[in-house]
Write an enzyme that holds these catalytic residues in place. Structure first.
Site, PDB file in Angstrom:
ATOM      1  CG  HIS A 129     -12.028  23.335 -38.022  1.00 23.78           C
ATOM      2  ND1 HIS A 129     -13.045  23.813 -37.229  1.00 23.78           N
ATOM      3  CD2 HIS A 129     -11.550  24.409 -38.697  1.00 23.78           C
ATOM      4  CE1 HIS A 129     -13.168  25.121 -37.429  1.00 23.78           C
ATOM      5  NE2 HIS A 129     -12.279  25.505 -38.304  1.00 23.78           N
ATOM      6  CG  ASN A 157      -4.617  -0.209   8.382  1.00 18.87           C
ATOM      7  OD1 ASN A 157      -3.389  -0.140   8.293  1.00 18.87           O
ATOM      8  ND2 ASN A 157      -5.273   0.140   9.467  1.00 18.87           N
ATOM      9  CE  LYS A 180      -0.273  -0.269   5.029  1.00 17.18           C
ATOM     10  NZ  LYS A 180      -1.123  -0.545   6.182  1.00 17.18           N
ATOM     11  CB  SER A 200      -9.585  22.258 -46.084  1.00 20.30           C
ATOM     12  OG  SER A 200      -9.960  23.413 -45.412  1.00 20.30           O
TER      13      SER A 200
END
Ligand code: UD1
Ligand code: CA
Length: 490
Positions: free
Chosen positions: A364, A228, A25, A406
């Site tokens: 875009h 714990n 842990k 584009s």
């Protein structure tokens, strides 16, 4: 405050059985920091020499601690026979007058708690002193502090019986300071418990029975919680997170839905900044003043300067964003990307390992990888850099004021010079000189008065297709019939 006559021992050898994850842990994180590092960092900050007792998964724990500290000593507890046994295994290295002992699984301990404990311990010349907290819930597995007349002892949760023991609201927090002399005399006097463990907590009863001074100081359970179980990990992290959020609120940061924000310990945020719902600010992240980080965004190990706006649903990782830039929604900025002032990165744009110059737009659906892009460049919608040829990554350089139309495919390695212009729909495979128009696509053909002819052709074609289909299905039906007849006669 100076703690010159004190050395520290941090207990980190336990098996983490109640965690049920199979892992220690102590390497689990709370707000971005591994549990064990809370104790070691605090002790380093207040300049107390520290020894860590390691055992279960010692390589992992040790490696982690070494990465963060140069001066920590490690001692191995070969068998996990309890906290008393863990402390006893360090006895050969005790040099100073007092030993501070911390359970490694109590992460939220503060300097104030240690200072209060130390001061009282020294002022009263106690043999052993420890921190207590108030906890009404008997289901928590804390040792209970039992005072009877002028005697005091700690009864472990397993052995606690409410019909015999009173005062069960007072628990042992697992933070102790003892005179080294007392430890040397008494650590071996601890007897094995019914569960075959040596409880460090038995030292309190031993000191009390010998009429040696035992002192306690108290602290809120919020800061003394032991971890714990996974449930306790969650509860402890909630407390830590709430503290961090309160801190930043008090420094002028507005959280729209504070309970849904995850923020790590090393994060810094400038005042006037607004943090939206379900934002994750992780690792070594610095956010400037007057930024707006909108909902469902994750920012990790990154720096944002002032007045940056991150629209919803973005990921920013290992990157730098200069002032006044806009990112998102749905953008992914990562791997040492640098975005300069006033840049606009729009929706569904991924930028990897690239530099994007001032006031450049890529608004875009784009992928920009291994690219160096100058200032005031326009990256048209749907543009991608083809940076990987299956063997190596290659660079794309686009200089100032270039205009990328584009849906361009930019095949790297490639340089597009200043003021160049690439036509929409181009596949650009060769460098483009300054002020040049590059067109990388086949020419369009216009056929005059062709539409009616086209429809005629299309109709004839679909009639043929239908005819073929019918014939094929007739044959199929015949074949099936034949098959069945054969089956019956067989
Ligand atoms: C311990 C205390 C309990 C206290 C609580 C506070 C004992 C016997 N009990 O219980 O009174 O209320 O802490 O949180 O001390 N460890 C080792 N070696 C071992 C066993 C444990 O190094 O053999 C380490 C663990 O890694 C952990 C720390 O010691 O960091 C405490 O052990 P843990 O088993 O969690 O003790 P608790 O049951 O919580
Ligand atoms: Ca514990």
């Amino acid at each position: 405050m100076a703690f010159e006559n004190v050395e520290a021992i941090v207990l980190a050898a336990g098996k983490s059985t109640r965690f049920k994850t199979g892992k220690s842990k102590l390497i689990e994180k709370i707000c971005g920091r591994e549990i064990i590092l809370f104790a070691t960092k605090l002790l380093e900050q207040i300049k107390i020499d520290t020894t860590l007792v390691v055992g279960h998964q010692k390589e992992i724990v040790q490696q982690l601690v070494k990465k963060h500290h140069k001066n920590i000593t490690f001692i191995e507890q070969k068998k996990q026979l309890g906290t008393g046994h863990a402390v006893a295994s360090t006895k050969d290295i005790w040099k100073k007058e007092h030993v501070l002992i911390l359970n490694g699984d109590v992460p939220l301990v503060t300097e104030q708690i240690i200072e209060d404990l130390y001061k009282k311990h020294i002022a009263t010349d106690a043999a052993i002193s420890f921190v207590v907290s108030h906890c009404e819930n008997p289901n928590h597995a804390y040792g209970r502090v039992i005072k009877d007349k002028n005697k005091i002892k700690i009864v472990e949760a397993k052995d606690f019986d409410p019909t015999i023991h009173n005062d069960h609201c007072c628990i042992n927090a697992g933070i102790y300071i003892a005179k080294t002399e007392f430890l040397k005399d008494c650590i071996e006097k601890i007897d094995k418990s019914a569960s075959n463990e040596f409880y460090l907590t038995d030292l309190v009863e031993i000191a009390s029975n010998a009429n040696l001074g035992v002192q306690t100081t108290s602290a809120s359970l919020n800061v003394t919680r032991g971890v714990n179980t996974l449930e306790e990990l969650w509860a402890t992290e909630q407390i830590q997170r709430a503290e961090l959020i309160k801190y930043w609120m008090n420094h002028g940061v507005r959280f729209n839905v504070a309970q849904a924000v995850h923020i790590d310990l090393d994060v810094q945020i400038g005042n006037g900044t607004q943090i939206g719902c379900a934002v994750h600010l992780l690792g070594n992240t610095k956010i400037g003043k007057n930024c707006n980080i909108r909902k469902f965004t994750t920012i990790e190990d990154s720096t944002l300067e002032d007045n940056v706006e991150i629209h919803p649903n973005c990921v920013v990782r290992d990157s730098y964003i200069a002032k006044e830039a806009q990112v998102g929604p749905f953008a992914n900025i990562h791997s040492q990307t640098k975005i300069e002032q006033g840049v606009s990165i729009g929706n569904f744009v991924e930028v990897k390992k690239s530099n994007i110059g001032k006031f450049t737009f890529a608004r875009h659906h784009s992928y920009l990888g291994n690219a160096t892009i100058g200032s005031r460049v326009n990256i048209g919608a749907g543009t991608i850099t083809c940076n990987y040829d299956g063997i190596a990554k290659h660079e794309t350089i686009i200089k100032d004021n270039a205009y990328i139309g584009s849906n361009n495919t930019l095949v790297a390695p490639l340089t597009i010079e200043k003021n160049a212009f690439t036509a929409a729909g181009s596949t650009i495979t060769e460098d483009v000189p300054t002020s040049c128009l590059a067109i990388g696509r086949s020419r369009q053909v216009n056929k005059e008065n062709y539409v009616e002819k086209l429809y005629e052709k299309l109709k004839t074609r679909s009639a043929e297709i239908n005819k073929n289909k019918k014939e094929t299905s007739k044959i199929n039906v015949k074949n099936i019939k034949k098959d069945k007849e054969q089956q019956i006669t067989q």
